[in-house]
Scaffold this motif. Structure first.
Motif, short mmCIF file in Angstrom:
data_model
loop_
_atom_site.label_atom_id
_atom_site.label_comp_id
_atom_site.label_asym_id
_atom_site.label_seq_id
_atom_site.Cartn_x
_atom_site.Cartn_y
_atom_site.Cartn_z
N GLU A 1 4.18 21.64 15.42
CA GLU A 1 2.77 22.00 15.33
C GLU A 1 2.61 23.45 15.76
O GLU A 1 3.37 23.95 16.60
CB GLU A 1 1.93 21.08 16.23
N SER B 1 -3.80 24.10 12.82
CA SER B 1 -3.30 23.30 11.70
C SER B 1 -4.41 23.19 10.66
O SER B 1 -5.56 23.55 10.93
CB SER B 1 -2.89 21.91 12.18
N ASN C 1 5.50 19.07 9.28
CA ASN C 1 4.21 18.97 9.97
C ASN C 1 4.13 17.75 10.87
O ASN C 1 3.21 17.63 11.69
CB ASN C 1 3.03 19.05 9.00
#
Length: 537
Positions: free
Chosen positions: A69, A73, A65
């Motif tokens: 991306e 998210s 993460n």
């Protein structure tokens, strides 16, 4: 007047140096910049899989993460979908077309613009990756399942760029949970070159067990990324990990640690995790067992034999050290109907079920049946191994343990001919489907080989009804799964982290144990500054 000898001169000089050094240090502290721009995480020893398309290991999630991306998210507080590379989306009247807007300033770490075409190309790579574990979650997109299985073309996959910044997704059926699914790292936007990233950071180096990430200057939100570097330091030494934290050489510990020696007990963060640790049977045409049916099945492919084992399992021993015992498979969510699970051992019922199963399939009562359990050294204690073996002996079942390296366990599951396996599954989005998808017949996450048309139909129907009806249908599906005896739920794990939330901002305890690196920053600490000043010469 007394003359100064060399000892006096040396003493004065040392005091002078100490005072000057302290004043400089105080000035540096008040104007410090380098410590605030780096962040060190101590994690267990492992080799990270940096291709988000192919990993299911939760230990990879934090580094992934940071490097990648997706369109959405997780909000680190609410865990709801949050705009990322996408700015917004619209859903058509029939709920089967999503139009997603891509950020104008979204770029890869090489400066290349991220467009709607970039997203399409990325997801086609995911769908064409053999055994990509989460690829089947895109089967709700028109033509995706056929392309994934090699029976359709990429032109027919319903992902189309309407412009550089507009992406149209055509679904086979409504899926109000799609934004949640797209938060998962597997659907991050990747580049054809593996060393090009879409996230807030890029990989600088991997050396001597240290993964070094540096800030991605092309990231669309780089002005709000507070760390210049993030270091992943790998260590399995619990005492060394304590030392690193207590001395300020580590900011966040995710590895094993001797928590009793952590000086600041408030830094120990323990919270419930959206996860279930469980064992599961694997259906296949294995030949190692004494009994094989005409269809190439062995006894553990039949629910009658599996359910006999479940009645005999020493639940109290298995759940002895569980913070949150699990009697069902799906982690209990608000609004999810109560599902009757496994809570106690019944030796008499176990013997009765085994006797009836042997009679039904014409297997002599005296015949020994072998049950092979693939484990690592961490799966079961010696006490639990013995208790499990002892519980199955009255059923005429011989339990054999096959121990493999923990680092290769997940890879072994797919190719092993064992009967029973152990998993610790963290739900990938806040929905029961995050667990039930593991047993859908055509799911790329289904390592069990179990297929049930009624179960699949319930999941399909749940996708198109109201929210309350949906949870009712998913609970029915879980009941079917539990009735089949395929799953042995043990416990719901807890998240364990060591991090000082008084000093570190942007880190929030949550049930997914998801902590996006882009939000991490150091807080102002006037108390520490005052302590420093009070100890000056």
């Amino acid at each position: 007047m007394n003359k100064l000898n060399w000892k006096n001169i040396l003493s004065i000089l040392l005091i002078f140096i100490a005072v000057v050094t302290q004043l400089v240090a105080e000035d540096d502290f008040e104007n410090r910049s380098l410590p605030e721009k780096s962040f060190t995480i101590v994690e267990s020893t492992q080799k990270h899989e940096l291709n988000p398309h192919i990993t299911t290991n939760s230990h990879d999630s934090t580094i992934l993460n940071g490097l990648f991306e997706g369109l959405f998210s997780y909000n680190p507080v609410t865990l709801e979908p949050y705009p990322a590379i996408a700015t917004d989306y619209r859903i058509s009247r029939d709920k089967k077309r999503w139009t997603i807007t891509i950020r104008e300033d979204a770029k890869f770490s090489n400066g290349e613009k991220i467009t709607a075409q970039s997203v399409r190309d990325c997801w086609l790579r995911l769908l064409s990756t053999p055994k990509a574990p989460y690829a089947s979650l895109l089967d709700i997109i028109r033509g995706a399942k056929e392309f994934r299985n090699g029976t359709g073309s990429e032109q027919d996959v319903g992902i189309y760029p309407a412009s550089e910044t507009k992406l149209s997704i055509y679904l086979t059926k409504p899926a109000n949970y799609l934004a949640k699914v797209l938060c998962h790292s597997s659907f991050s936007i990747t580049h054809p070159e593996p060393d090009v990233y879409s996230g807030a950071f890029q990989l600088k180096s991997v050396m001597n067990g240290i993964y070094t990430l540096e800030k991605n200057p092309y990231y669309w939100d780089s002005k709000n990324v507070f760390m210049e570097n993030v270091f992943f330091v790998q260590s399995d030494d619990v005492e060394e990990n304590v030392y690193l934290y207590n001395t300020g050489n580590a900011d966040w510990i995710t590895a094993n640690v001797n928590s009793e020696k952590i000086i600041d007990k408030d830094a120990i963060q323990i919270n419930a995790e959206f996860a279930t640790m469980y064992y599961f049977f694997k259906n296949s045409s294995k030949k190692h067992a004494d009994f094989v049916s005409e269809n190439g099945e062995n006894v553990w492919d039949y629910p009658e034999f599996r359910n006999a084992v479940l009645e005999a399992i020493p639940w109290d021993v298995f759940r002895k050290n569980a913070s949150v015992p699990a009697t069902t498979f799906v982690y209990p969510l608000t609004g999810y109907p109560t599902v009757e699970g496994f809570s106690y051992t019944d030796e008499f019922e176990a013997s009765l079920k085994m006797k009836e199963a042997r009679q039904k399939y014409d297997i002599p009562q005296e015949q020994i049946l072998v049950l092979e359990f693939l484990i690592t050294k961490y799966t079961l204690s010696d006490e639990a191994k013995q208790a499990f073996s002892d519980a199955l002996l009255p059923l005429g079942v011989e339990l054999k343990f096959i121990e493999v390296n923990p680092y290769s366990y997940l890879a072994e599951v797919g190719k092993s001919n064992a009967d029973l396996f152990a998993y610790n599954w963290i739900g990938d989005f806040a929905d029961p489907l995050a667990f039930l998808e593991l047993f859908r017949s055509d799911s790329s996450l289904n390592d069990s080989g179990w297929k049930n048309e009624q179960f699949d139909a319930l999941l399909d129907k749940a996708a198109v009804v109201s929210a309350n009806e949906r949870l009712e249908l998913l609970a029915q599906a879980e009941n079917l799964l539990l009735d089949s005896g395929m799953v042995i739920p043990i416990m719901h794990p807890v998240c364990f982290n060591v991090i000082d939330s008084k000093e570190i901002g942007g880190w929030f305890a949550n049930a997914f144990d998801v902590h996006p690196l882009k939000y991490i920053y150091r807080k102002e600490n006037q108390n520490l500054n005052q302590i420093f000043k009070n100890n000056t010469i």
